[in-house]
Design an enzyme around this catalytic site. Structure first.
Site, PDB file in Angstrom:
ATOM      1  N   LEU A   1       6.264   2.244  -4.420  1.00 22.37           N
ATOM      2  CA  LEU A   1       7.553   1.800  -4.953  1.00 22.37           C
ATOM      3  C   LEU A   1       8.308   0.984  -3.909  1.00 22.37           C
ATOM      4  O   LEU A   1       8.833  -0.103  -4.204  1.00 22.37           O
ATOM      5  CB  LEU A   1       8.374   3.002  -5.404  1.00 22.37           C
ATOM      6  CG  LEU A   1       9.750   2.702  -5.995  1.00 22.37           C
ATOM      7  CD1 LEU A   1       9.647   1.771  -7.199  1.00 22.37           C
ATOM      8  CD2 LEU A   1      10.447   4.007  -6.394  1.00 22.37           C
ATOM      9  N   TYR A   2       8.355   1.490  -2.694  1.00 20.67           N
ATOM     10  CA  TYR A   2       9.064   0.810  -1.608  1.00 20.67           C
ATOM     11  C   TYR A   2       8.450  -0.555  -1.319  1.00 20.67           C
ATOM     12  O   TYR A   2       9.149  -1.577  -1.230  1.00 20.67           O
ATOM     13  CB  TYR A   2       9.007   1.697  -0.369  1.00 20.67           C
ATOM     14  CG  TYR A   2       9.627   1.115   0.877  1.00 20.67           C
ATOM     15  CD1 TYR A   2      10.996   0.959   0.988  1.00 20.67           C
ATOM     16  CD2 TYR A   2       8.826   0.759   1.962  1.00 20.67           C
ATOM     17  CE1 TYR A   2      11.565   0.448   2.151  1.00 20.67           C
ATOM     18  CE2 TYR A   2       9.384   0.254   3.128  1.00 20.67           C
ATOM     19  CZ  TYR A   2      10.748   0.095   3.216  1.00 20.67           C
ATOM     20  OH  TYR A   2      11.308  -0.402   4.360  1.00 20.67           O
ATOM     21  N   ALA A   3       7.122  -0.584  -1.187  1.00 20.42           N
ATOM     22  CA  ALA A   3       6.444  -1.834  -0.832  1.00 20.42           C
ATOM     23  C   ALA A   3       6.591  -2.877  -1.922  1.00 20.42           C
ATOM     24  O   ALA A   3       6.743  -4.075  -1.639  1.00 20.42           O
ATOM     25  CB  ALA A   3       4.963  -1.562  -0.556  1.00 20.42           C
TER      26      ALA A   3
END
Length: 245
Positions: free
Chosen positions: A152-154
């Site tokens: 999700l972050y990437a």
């Protein structure tokens, strides 16, 4: 004092890389708009350290468009312009595909993609020719051996990198340079939280220098992108990671 007379607006400015950048650009003579969401004490402390004539603390949830309007309006009311915009606020959600809820996705993208997108839109009309937009990404966008928990972050940060490339072409007509800073592992509270000494030693080993970066080292690179020596740098992602990738 290479940034004397310049106005720098930084979101998420009271901790980690945001705080280090705030202090660095202030040391170069810039006036600083210090955005925070909840930590008013840290924001007020930074204003006191820099001086009320050159610093303004503004509470705003930068995932919400009305708060973005209020943030930009407050900056312009105090200083009359915004020379450098640094949408730095972020979180580090550890969510793989299976464990990502719609609420997780919406919160992450609202804060780290929608917020910077519309903050640039709203601030651009107040950025003079020669101004800068510096978006913030991460080194994990180019790693193939990254843990699935970073999905999700990437994905959100990868969107930010492409925004920088395309915004650079869009805002060039106004003489505004747009770049993106992509730190590797850095000793911020956000990164260190929940990590054992063993884990940190392993991460440090990913760099041939055998250590993790410091917030001030990222701020040094941001300072370069703020200043006159970066006048022909636009549409780029500057990776500051101690040769980790």
């Amino acid at each position: 004092m290479s940034l004397s007379g310049k106005v720098v607006l930084i979101t998420g400015a009271t901790k980690g890389i945001g705080k280090a950048t705030t202090l660095r650009v202030a040391s170069e003579g810039a006036s600083v708009v210090i955005n925070y969401n909840s930590d008013s004490a840290s924001a007020d402390s930074l204003v006191k350290e820099i001086g009320e004539d050159r610093a303004l603390a503004v509470q705003a949830d930068v995932s919400k468009l009305p708060d973005l309007d209020r943030l930009v309006d407050a900056a312009v009311a105090k200083f009359g312009k915004i020379d450098v915009l640094i949408p730095n606020a972020g979180i580090l959600p550890m969510r793989d595909l299976e464990h990502t809820s719609e609420a997780d996705f919406d919160f992450t993208y609202n804060l780290m993609v929608k917020g910077p997108y519309f903050l640039v839109q709203k601030a651009a009309k107040h950025i003079p020719s020669g101004g800068r937009v510096i978006l913030v990404s991460t080194g994990v966008t180019v790693l193939s051996n990254i843990s699935p928990a970073y999905l999700l972050y990437a994905s959100a940060k990868a969107a930010v990198e492409q925004m920088a490339r395309v915004m650079a072409k869009d805002l060039a007509r106004n003489g505004i340079l747009v770049n993106c800073i992509a730190p590797g592992p850095t000793t911020t509270g956000l990164f260190l939280e929940g990590k054992s000494d063993q884990m940190l030693k392993m991460v440090a080993g990913f760099s041939p220098f055998g250590r993790i970066g410091e917030p001030e080292e990222i701020a040094n690179a941001v300072s370069f992108l703020c200043g006159k020596d970066s006048s022909w740098v636009s549409g780029q992602v500057l990776r500051v990671n101690g040769a980790m990738a």
